[in-house]
Design a protein around this motif. Structure first.
Motif, PDB file in Angstrom:
ATOM      1  N   ASP A  10       0.840  -1.199   0.000  1.00  0.00           N
ATOM      2  CA  ASP A  10       0.000   0.000   0.000  1.00  0.00           C
ATOM      3  C   ASP A  10       0.876   1.251   0.000  1.00  0.00           C
ATOM      4  O   ASP A  10       0.629   2.197  -0.751  1.00  0.00           O
ATOM      5  CB  ASP A  10      -0.932   0.013   1.217  1.00  0.00           C
ATOM      6  N   GLY A  11       1.902   1.256   0.838  1.00  0.00           N
ATOM      7  CA  GLY A  11       2.829   2.381   0.887  1.00  0.00           C
ATOM      8  C   GLY A  11       3.583   2.549  -0.423  1.00  0.00           C
ATOM      9  O   GLY A  11       3.820   3.667  -0.879  1.00  0.00           O
ATOM     10  N   TYR A  12       3.961   1.431  -1.021  1.00  0.00           N
ATOM     11  CA  TYR A  12       4.653   1.473  -2.312  1.00  0.00           C
ATOM     12  C   TYR A  12       3.766   2.139  -3.367  1.00  0.00           C
ATOM     13  O   TYR A  12       4.202   3.037  -4.081  1.00  0.00           O
ATOM     14  CB  TYR A  12       5.028   0.059  -2.749  1.00  0.00           C
ATOM     15  N   LEU A  13       2.519   1.698  -3.456  1.00  0.00           N
ATOM     16  CA  LEU A  13       1.613   2.257  -4.458  1.00  0.00           C
ATOM     17  C   LEU A  13       1.351   3.731  -4.220  1.00  0.00           C
ATOM     18  O   LEU A  13       1.177   4.503  -5.175  1.00  0.00           O
ATOM     19  CB  LEU A  13       0.307   1.465  -4.499  1.00  0.00           C
ATOM     20  N   ALA A  14       1.352   4.162  -2.969  1.00  0.00           N
ATOM     21  CA  ALA A  14       1.154   5.573  -2.659  1.00  0.00           C
ATOM     22  C   ALA A  14       2.305   6.431  -3.179  1.00  0.00           C
ATOM     23  O   ALA A  14       2.117   7.607  -3.488  1.00  0.00           O
ATOM     24  CB  ALA A  14       0.980   5.752  -1.153  1.00  0.00           C
ATOM     25  N   GLU A  15       3.487   5.847  -3.288  1.00  0.00           N
ATOM     26  CA  GLU A  15       4.669   6.569  -3.773  1.00  0.00           C
ATOM     27  C   GLU A  15       4.735   6.662  -5.295  1.00  0.00           C
ATOM     28  O   GLU A  15       5.436   7.511  -5.837  1.00  0.00           O
ATOM     29  CB  GLU A  15       5.948   5.870  -3.306  1.00  0.00           C
ATOM     30  N   VAL A  16       4.045   5.768  -5.980  1.00  0.00           N
ATOM     31  CA  VAL A  16       4.131   5.676  -7.442  1.00  0.00           C
ATOM     32  C   VAL A  16       3.434   6.871  -8.080  1.00  0.00           C
ATOM     33  O   VAL A  16       2.424   7.362  -7.577  1.00  0.00           O
ATOM     34  CB  VAL A  16       3.481   4.351  -7.916  1.00  0.00           C
ATOM     35  N   SER A  17       3.944   7.319  -9.219  1.00  0.00           N
ATOM     36  CA  SER A  17       3.314   8.442  -9.927  1.00  0.00           C
ATOM     37  C   SER A  17       1.867   8.106 -10.263  1.00  0.00           C
ATOM     38  O   SER A  17       1.524   6.945 -10.518  1.00  0.00           O
ATOM     39  CB  SER A  17       4.082   8.773 -11.205  1.00  0.00           C
ATOM     40  N   GLU A  18       1.037   9.108 -10.259  1.00  0.00           N
ATOM     41  CA  GLU A  18      -0.390   8.899 -10.498  1.00  0.00           C
ATOM     42  C   GLU A  18      -0.661   8.240 -11.844  1.00  0.00           C
ATOM     43  O   GLU A  18      -1.565   7.420 -11.970  1.00  0.00           O
ATOM     44  CB  GLU A  18      -1.142  10.225 -10.399  1.00  0.00           C
ATOM     45  N   ALA A  39       2.793 -15.244  -0.381  1.00  0.00           N
ATOM     46  CA  ALA A  39       2.818 -14.102   0.533  1.00  0.00           C
ATOM     47  C   ALA A  39       3.228 -12.854  -0.248  1.00  0.00           C
ATOM     48  O   ALA A  39       4.152 -12.904  -1.064  1.00  0.00           O
ATOM     49  CB  ALA A  39       3.805 -14.357   1.658  1.00  0.00           C
ATOM     50  N   GLU A  40       2.543 -11.759   0.006  1.00  0.00           N
ATOM     51  CA  GLU A  40       2.897 -10.470  -0.598  1.00  0.00           C
ATOM     52  C   GLU A  40       3.809  -9.747   0.389  1.00  0.00           C
ATOM     53  O   GLU A  40       3.422  -9.490   1.528  1.00  0.00           O
ATOM     54  CB  GLU A  40       1.628  -9.662  -0.843  1.00  0.00           C
ATOM     55  N   VAL A  41       5.027  -9.444  -0.043  1.00  0.00           N
ATOM     56  CA  VAL A  41       6.018  -8.787   0.816  1.00  0.00           C
ATOM     57  C   VAL A  41       6.703  -7.673   0.034  1.00  0.00           C
ATOM     58  O   VAL A  41       6.576  -7.584  -1.192  1.00  0.00           O
ATOM     59  CB  VAL A  41       7.077  -9.792   1.333  1.00  0.00           C
ATOM     60  N   MET A  42       7.429  -6.849   0.755  1.00  0.00           N
ATOM     61  CA  MET A  42       8.310  -5.882   0.120  1.00  0.00           C
ATOM     62  C   MET A  42       9.732  -6.429   0.241  1.00  0.00           C
ATOM     63  O   MET A  42      10.160  -6.816   1.330  1.00  0.00           O
ATOM     64  CB  MET A  42       8.216  -4.519   0.805  1.00  0.00           C
ATOM     65  N   ALA A  43      10.424  -6.488  -0.879  1.00  0.00           N
ATOM     66  CA  ALA A  43      11.819  -6.930  -0.894  1.00  0.00           C
ATOM     67  C   ALA A  43      12.526  -6.190  -2.017  1.00  0.00           C
ATOM     68  O   ALA A  43      11.936  -5.955  -3.075  1.00  0.00           O
ATOM     69  CB  ALA A  43      11.913  -8.435  -1.097  1.00  0.00           C
ATOM     70  N   TYR A  44      13.753  -5.812  -1.788  1.00  0.00           N
ATOM     71  CA  TYR A  44      14.535  -5.095  -2.794  1.00  0.00           C
ATOM     72  C   TYR A  44      13.802  -3.832  -3.260  1.00  0.00           C
ATOM     73  O   TYR A  44      13.921  -3.426  -4.411  1.00  0.00           O
ATOM     74  CB  TYR A  44      14.863  -5.997  -3.987  1.00  0.00           C
ATOM     75  N   GLY A  45      13.000  -3.248  -2.376  1.00  0.00           N
ATOM     76  CA  GLY A  45      12.310  -2.003  -2.687  1.00  0.00           C
ATOM     77  C   GLY A  45      11.131  -2.153  -3.627  1.00  0.00           C
ATOM     78  O   GLY A  45      10.724  -1.179  -4.256  1.00  0.00           O
ATOM     79  N   MET A  46      10.565  -3.351  -3.738  1.00  0.00           N
ATOM     80  CA  MET A  46       9.428  -3.565  -4.632  1.00  0.00           C
ATOM     81  C   MET A  46       8.522  -4.665  -4.094  1.00  0.00           C
ATOM     82  O   MET A  46       8.950  -5.473  -3.263  1.00  0.00           O
ATOM     83  CB  MET A  46       9.909  -3.907  -6.033  1.00  0.00           C
ATOM     84  N   PRO A  47       7.283  -4.729  -4.582  1.00  0.00           N
ATOM     85  CA  PRO A  47       6.393  -5.813  -4.191  1.00  0.00           C
ATOM     86  C   PRO A  47       6.883  -7.143  -4.768  1.00  0.00           C
ATOM     87  O   PRO A  47       7.230  -7.235  -5.949  1.00  0.00           O
ATOM     88  CB  PRO A  47       5.048  -5.425  -4.824  1.00  0.00           C
TER      89      PRO A  47
END
Length: 121
Positions: A10-18, A39-47
């Motif tokens: 969710d935080g990742y998507l909030a950072e992405v350009s509109e 499992a959905e995780v954050m790794a290497y700065g990406m989903p």
């Protein structure tokens, strides 16, 4: 995008350009629907989508394109014909514009990943 420090997708998507957010949210929903038990995780700065602690699928908003990481070489080999003509690195598909994302192909790649069990590259 510089490598994200978001703690969750969710935080990742909030950072992405509109202009890319809707396409990446759609890709996330596709991953969640087609990868049961992952499992959905954050790794290497990406989903990243992991099975038994091993990442098999990931995606990222890069500076020049959206990347879809397909880390299973058996799936890439099985889909070689359909992948021909796509901008592809060793383990990723690159889409320069959100509207160029082939969600049907990605769905099929996700389904093949979910049902397979070969080692990842």
């Amino acid at each position: 995008m510089v490598q994200s420090r978001a703690e969750d997708v969710d935080g990742y998507l909030a950072e992405v350009s509109e202009e890319r957010r809707a396409a990446l949210a759609r890709l996330r929903e596709l991953c969640r629907a087609e990868l049961p038990g992952f499992a959905e995780v954050m790794a290497y700065g990406m989903p990243v989508y992991e099975r038994d602690g091993v990442g098999e699928i990931a995606f990222a908003s890069q500076k020049q394109y959206i990347s879809f990481y397909l880390l299973r070489s058996d799936v890439r080999e099985a889909f070689a014909e359909r992948l021909t003509g796509h901008d592809m690195g060793k383990g990723c598909l690159r889409f320069r514009k959100p509207e160029q994302i082939d969600f049907v192909l990605l769905r099929d790649l996700l389904r093949a990943t979910a049902t397979g069990s070969a080692r990842i590259c």
